[in-house]
Design a protein around this motif. Sequence first.
Motif, PDB file in Angstrom:
ATOM      1  N   VAL A 238      39.629 -11.093 -15.458  1.00  0.00           N
ATOM      2  CA  VAL A 238      40.158 -10.076 -14.541  1.00  0.00           C
ATOM      3  C   VAL A 238      41.081  -9.114 -15.282  1.00  0.00           C
ATOM      4  CG1 VAL A 238      40.003 -11.618 -12.552  1.00  0.00           C
ATOM      5  CG2 VAL A 238      42.145 -11.510 -13.854  1.00  0.00           C
ATOM      6  N   ARG A 239      41.372  -7.987 -14.638  1.00  0.00           N
ATOM      7  CA  ARG A 239      42.301  -7.027 -15.219  1.00  0.00           C
ATOM      8  C   ARG A 239      43.719  -7.606 -15.253  1.00  0.00           C
ATOM      9  NH1 ARG A 239      40.587  -2.030 -11.533  1.00  0.00           N
ATOM     10  NH2 ARG A 239      40.182  -3.797 -10.133  1.00  0.00           N
ATOM     11  N   LYS A 240      44.528  -7.054 -16.133  1.00  0.00           N
ATOM     12  CA  LYS A 240      45.851  -7.618 -16.396  1.00  0.00           C
ATOM     13  C   LYS A 240      46.708  -7.720 -15.137  1.00  0.00           C
ATOM     14  CE  LYS A 240      49.857  -7.173 -19.448  1.00  0.00           C
ATOM     15  NZ  LYS A 240      50.518  -6.367 -20.506  1.00  0.00           N
ATOM     16  N   LYS A 241      46.528  -6.796 -14.198  1.00  0.00           N
ATOM     17  CA  LYS A 241      47.368  -6.783 -13.002  1.00  0.00           C
ATOM     18  C   LYS A 241      47.002  -7.884 -12.001  1.00  0.00           C
ATOM     19  CE  LYS A 241      44.502  -3.231 -10.744  1.00  0.00           C
ATOM     20  NZ  LYS A 241      44.517  -1.873 -10.139  1.00  0.00           N
ATOM     21  N   ASN A 242      45.982  -8.699 -12.340  1.00  0.00           N
ATOM     22  CA  ASN A 242      45.569  -9.791 -11.458  1.00  0.00           C
ATOM     23  C   ASN A 242      45.585 -11.155 -12.140  1.00  0.00           C
ATOM     24  OD1 ASN A 242      44.667  -8.171  -9.022  1.00  0.00           O
ATOM     25  ND2 ASN A 242      43.412  -7.224 -10.603  1.00  0.00           N
TER      26      ASN A 242
ATOM     27  N   GLU B  31      45.651  -3.477  -3.541  1.00  0.00           N
ATOM     28  CA  GLU B  31      44.629  -3.647  -4.573  1.00  0.00           C
ATOM     29  C   GLU B  31      44.908  -2.743  -5.767  1.00  0.00           C
ATOM     30  OE1 GLU B  31      39.796  -3.238  -5.167  1.00  0.00           O
ATOM     31  OE2 GLU B  31      40.644  -3.176  -3.139  1.00  0.00           O
ATOM     32  N   TYR B  32      45.336  -1.512  -5.498  1.00  0.00           N
ATOM     33  CA  TYR B  32      45.665  -0.590  -6.586  1.00  0.00           C
ATOM     34  C   TYR B  32      46.847  -1.114  -7.394  1.00  0.00           C
ATOM     35  CZ  TYR B  32      47.156   3.632  -9.028  1.00  0.00           C
ATOM     36  OH  TYR B  32      47.535   4.531 -10.003  1.00  0.00           O
ATOM     37  N   GLU B  33      47.839  -1.654  -6.696  1.00  0.00           N
ATOM     38  CA  GLU B  33      49.022  -2.209  -7.359  1.00  0.00           C
ATOM     39  C   GLU B  33      48.668  -3.458  -8.158  1.00  0.00           C
ATOM     40  OE1 GLU B  33      53.627  -3.185  -6.003  1.00  0.00           O
ATOM     41  OE2 GLU B  33      51.983  -3.749  -4.659  1.00  0.00           O
ATOM     42  N   GLY B  34      47.713  -4.212  -7.661  1.00  0.00           N
ATOM     43  CA  GLY B  34      47.310  -5.454  -8.299  1.00  0.00           C
ATOM     44  C   GLY B  34      47.828  -6.654  -7.529  1.00  0.00           C
ATOM     45  N   ALA B  35      47.051  -7.718  -7.501  1.00  0.00           N
ATOM     46  CA  ALA B  35      47.424  -8.909  -6.738  1.00  0.00           C
ATOM     47  C   ALA B  35      48.689  -9.568  -7.273  1.00  0.00           C
ATOM     48  CB  ALA B  35      46.278  -9.911  -6.741  1.00  0.00           C
ATOM     49  N   ASP B  36      48.968  -9.399  -8.563  1.00  0.00           N
ATOM     50  CA  ASP B  36      50.163 -10.038  -9.133  1.00  0.00           C
ATOM     51  C   ASP B  36      51.428  -9.517  -8.460  1.00  0.00           C
ATOM     52  OD1 ASP B  36      48.341 -11.201 -10.790  1.00  0.00           O
ATOM     53  OD2 ASP B  36      49.094 -10.325 -12.645  1.00  0.00           O
ATOM     54  N   LEU B  37      51.578  -8.207  -8.411  1.00  0.00           N
ATOM     55  CA  LEU B  37      52.778  -7.628  -7.800  1.00  0.00           C
ATOM     56  C   LEU B  37      52.696  -7.671  -6.278  1.00  0.00           C
ATOM     57  CD1 LEU B  37      53.392  -4.539 -10.119  1.00  0.00           C
ATOM     58  CD2 LEU B  37      54.540  -6.762 -10.170  1.00  0.00           C
TER      59      LEU B  37
ATOM     60  N   ARG C  55      54.799 -10.816  -6.687  1.00  0.00           N
ATOM     61  CA  ARG C  55      55.986 -10.028  -7.038  1.00  0.00           C
ATOM     62  C   ARG C  55      56.382 -10.127  -8.517  1.00  0.00           C
ATOM     63  NH1 ARG C  55      54.451  -8.376  -2.879  1.00  0.00           N
ATOM     64  NH2 ARG C  55      55.531  -8.304  -0.872  1.00  0.00           N
ATOM     65  N   ILE C  56      55.420 -10.430  -9.364  1.00  0.00           N
ATOM     66  CA  ILE C  56      55.702 -10.476 -10.794  1.00  0.00           C
ATOM     67  C   ILE C  56      54.394 -10.324 -11.561  1.00  0.00           C
ATOM     68  CG2 ILE C  56      55.499 -13.008 -11.004  1.00  0.00           C
ATOM     69  CD1 ILE C  56      57.867 -12.864 -13.010  1.00  0.00           C
ATOM     70  N   GLY C  57      54.465  -9.654 -12.698  1.00  0.00           N
ATOM     71  CA  GLY C  57      53.288  -9.509 -13.540  1.00  0.00           C
ATOM     72  C   GLY C  57      53.209 -10.628 -14.568  1.00  0.00           C
ATOM     73  N   SER C  58      52.104 -10.651 -15.309  1.00  0.00           N
ATOM     74  CA  SER C  58      51.906 -11.734 -16.274  1.00  0.00           C
ATOM     75  C   SER C  58      52.843 -11.630 -17.474  1.00  0.00           C
ATOM     76  CB  SER C  58      50.460 -11.749 -16.749  1.00  0.00           C
ATOM     77  OG  SER C  58      50.116 -10.505 -17.343  1.00  0.00           O
ATOM     78  N   THR C  59      53.221 -10.413 -17.825  1.00  0.00           N
ATOM     79  CA  THR C  59      54.146 -10.225 -18.957  1.00  0.00           C
ATOM     80  C   THR C  59      55.200  -9.187 -18.563  1.00  0.00           C
ATOM     81  OG1 THR C  59      52.604  -8.591 -19.896  1.00  0.00           O
ATOM     82  CG2 THR C  59      52.489 -10.870 -20.748  1.00  0.00           C
ATOM     83  N   PRO C  60      56.200  -9.574 -17.740  1.00  0.00           N
ATOM     84  CA  PRO C  60      57.228  -8.614 -17.304  1.00  0.00           C
ATOM     85  C   PRO C  60      57.929  -8.007 -18.507  1.00  0.00           C
ATOM     86  CG  PRO C  60      57.380 -10.681 -16.089  1.00  0.00           C
ATOM     87  CD  PRO C  60      56.425 -10.917 -17.204  1.00  0.00           C
ATOM     88  N   GLU C  61      58.080  -6.695 -18.473  1.00  0.00           N
ATOM     89  CA  GLU C  61      58.646  -5.995 -19.628  1.00  0.00           C
ATOM     90  C   GLU C  61      60.138  -5.736 -19.493  1.00  0.00           C
ATOM     91  OE1 GLU C  61      56.300  -2.515 -20.082  1.00  0.00           O
ATOM     92  OE2 GLU C  61      54.482  -3.612 -20.646  1.00  0.00           O
ATOM     93  N   ARG C  62      60.699  -5.999 -18.325  1.00  0.00           N
ATOM     94  CA  ARG C  62      62.139  -5.809 -18.157  1.00  0.00           C
ATOM     95  C   ARG C  62      62.653  -6.799 -17.117  1.00  0.00           C
ATOM     96  NH1 ARG C  62      63.016  -3.123 -13.385  1.00  0.00           N
ATOM     97  NH2 ARG C  62      61.231  -2.038 -12.476  1.00  0.00           N
ATOM     98  N   GLU C  63      63.975  -7.013 -17.129  1.00  0.00           N
ATOM     99  CA  GLU C  63      64.564  -7.902 -16.140  1.00  0.00           C
ATOM    100  C   GLU C  63      64.638  -7.206 -14.790  1.00  0.00           C
ATOM    101  OE1 GLU C  63      68.324  -9.319 -17.405  1.00  0.00           O
ATOM    102  OE2 GLU C  63      67.568 -10.239 -19.238  1.00  0.00           O
ATOM    103  N   ALA C  64      64.405  -7.985 -13.771  1.00  0.00           N
ATOM    104  CA  ALA C  64      64.496  -7.439 -12.422  1.00  0.00           C
ATOM    105  C   ALA C  64      65.953  -7.306 -11.996  1.00  0.00           C
ATOM    106  CB  ALA C  64      63.755  -8.362 -11.439  1.00  0.00           C
ATOM    107  N   THR C  65      66.234  -6.303 -11.193  1.00  0.00           N
ATOM    108  CA  THR C  65      67.585  -6.146 -10.637  1.00  0.00           C
ATOM    109  C   THR C  65      67.515  -6.386  -9.144  1.00  0.00           C
ATOM    110  OG1 THR C  65      67.187  -3.776 -10.394  1.00  0.00           O
ATOM    111  CG2 THR C  65      68.282  -4.498 -12.420  1.00  0.00           C
ATOM    112  N   TRP C  66      68.489  -7.102  -8.668  1.00  0.00           N
ATOM    113  CA  TRP C  66      68.464  -7.476  -7.246  1.00  0.00           C
ATOM    114  C   TRP C  66      69.660  -6.851  -6.540  1.00  0.00           C
ATOM    115  CZ3 TRP C  66      64.070  -9.911  -6.082  1.00  0.00           C
ATOM    116  CH2 TRP C  66      63.393 -10.559  -7.118  1.00  0.00           C
TER     117      TRP C  66
END
Length: 400
Positions: free
Chosen positions: A35-39, A379-385, A389-400
């Motif tokens: 699958v594509r990276k976003k899934n 679907e455009y955003e991807g099932a991961d997000l 609510r997270i991708g397979s390789t998050p590139e930055r820390e989340a802020t809450w």
Amino acid sequence: MEALKQGSDVLFVLLGAVMVLAMHSGFAFLELGTVRKKNQVNALVKILVDFSVSTVAYFLVGYGVAYGTSFLVGADQLVARNGYELVKFFFLLTFAGAIPAIISGGIAERARFGPQLLATAVIVGLVYPLFEGVAWNQRFGVQAWIKALTGDEFHDFAGSIVVHAVGGWLALPAVILLGARSNRYRKDGAISAHPPSNIPFLALGAWILTVGWFGFNVMSAQSIDKISGLVAVNSLMAMAGGTLAAVALGRNDPGFVHNGPLAGLVAVCAGSDLMHPLGAFVVGGGAGVIFVVMFTLTQNRWRIDDVLGVWPLHGLCGLWGGIAAGLFGLKGLGGLGGVNLGAQLIGSLLGVGWALLGGFAVYGLIKATMGIRLSAEEEYEGADLAIHRIGSTPEREATW
């Protein structure tokens, strides 16, 4: 001596269960790499959670539907024969749990999470075990009818039809009802290519499945005195045949190459205890051809967006394996006999028909009542997000 035999059988079946359980990580990585990276996260989560739902559904309902046994009794009864019935349940659960894992690959990238878990519960609790009981436990007198009609019972040693064909033909209605991924088939007639996102992970998944398959097939004997080296070598030869056919016909495409051994292993399950190793090689090679040709037709000409090609791989190669057992299991072709083509055709087509009916019923009802597809934005955003609510390789820390 009897106690030793019972303990050995428990250990034998337990080892098989663990090997097939490990195959589920293979399903996960095969889907992740395709699958594509976003899934990718969704692929990993689905396989684990689906298996957990399968465990509960099969323990409480499904195993009883297939074998007439209930575990809702005291533990003092469950430990009889060293708990053999429990490890048999564990082993057969890993087969049942393969059904939603197969379906998962077909509906990847656009299916909603909750409705698929509901479908898993119904399929593993009721749809699959009804046919499992027919094929493997003489339920409803179907095997007796086939034997009276043809002279032999329908033979499926390790599940070419019961597991793989049923899984693949259950997936086909799900894929059709779900529809293609957004922009996969464009209005101008062009097809958007979605190449595998990670070939190493795809290959890892294929290797894990291949290794675990020797537990899937060999341990289907379910007792140590019935173990057969023929099953192991037939599995090996079918794996090789499938791989070589896929690399030749697929023009060295790594997606085809790594699905080739799986196609061969799917096909050999039914007759792995009967065929000559050369027959198994031919059956595996035939499955490799079926997968490459039918995956290409399905995706490009018929425009059925079966992401991992689970209908060609499991549905069609499984059907071929069920029928082929009635040919290559014959003594005239080097097999052990005790099978015939008529019985295999009837049993195989019954499995396919039941799976199609069950697939359209389960997924059709869910689609009509709660929906089975992510929204266009999700679907455009991807099932991961969208779901996790997270991708397979998050590139930055989340802020809450």
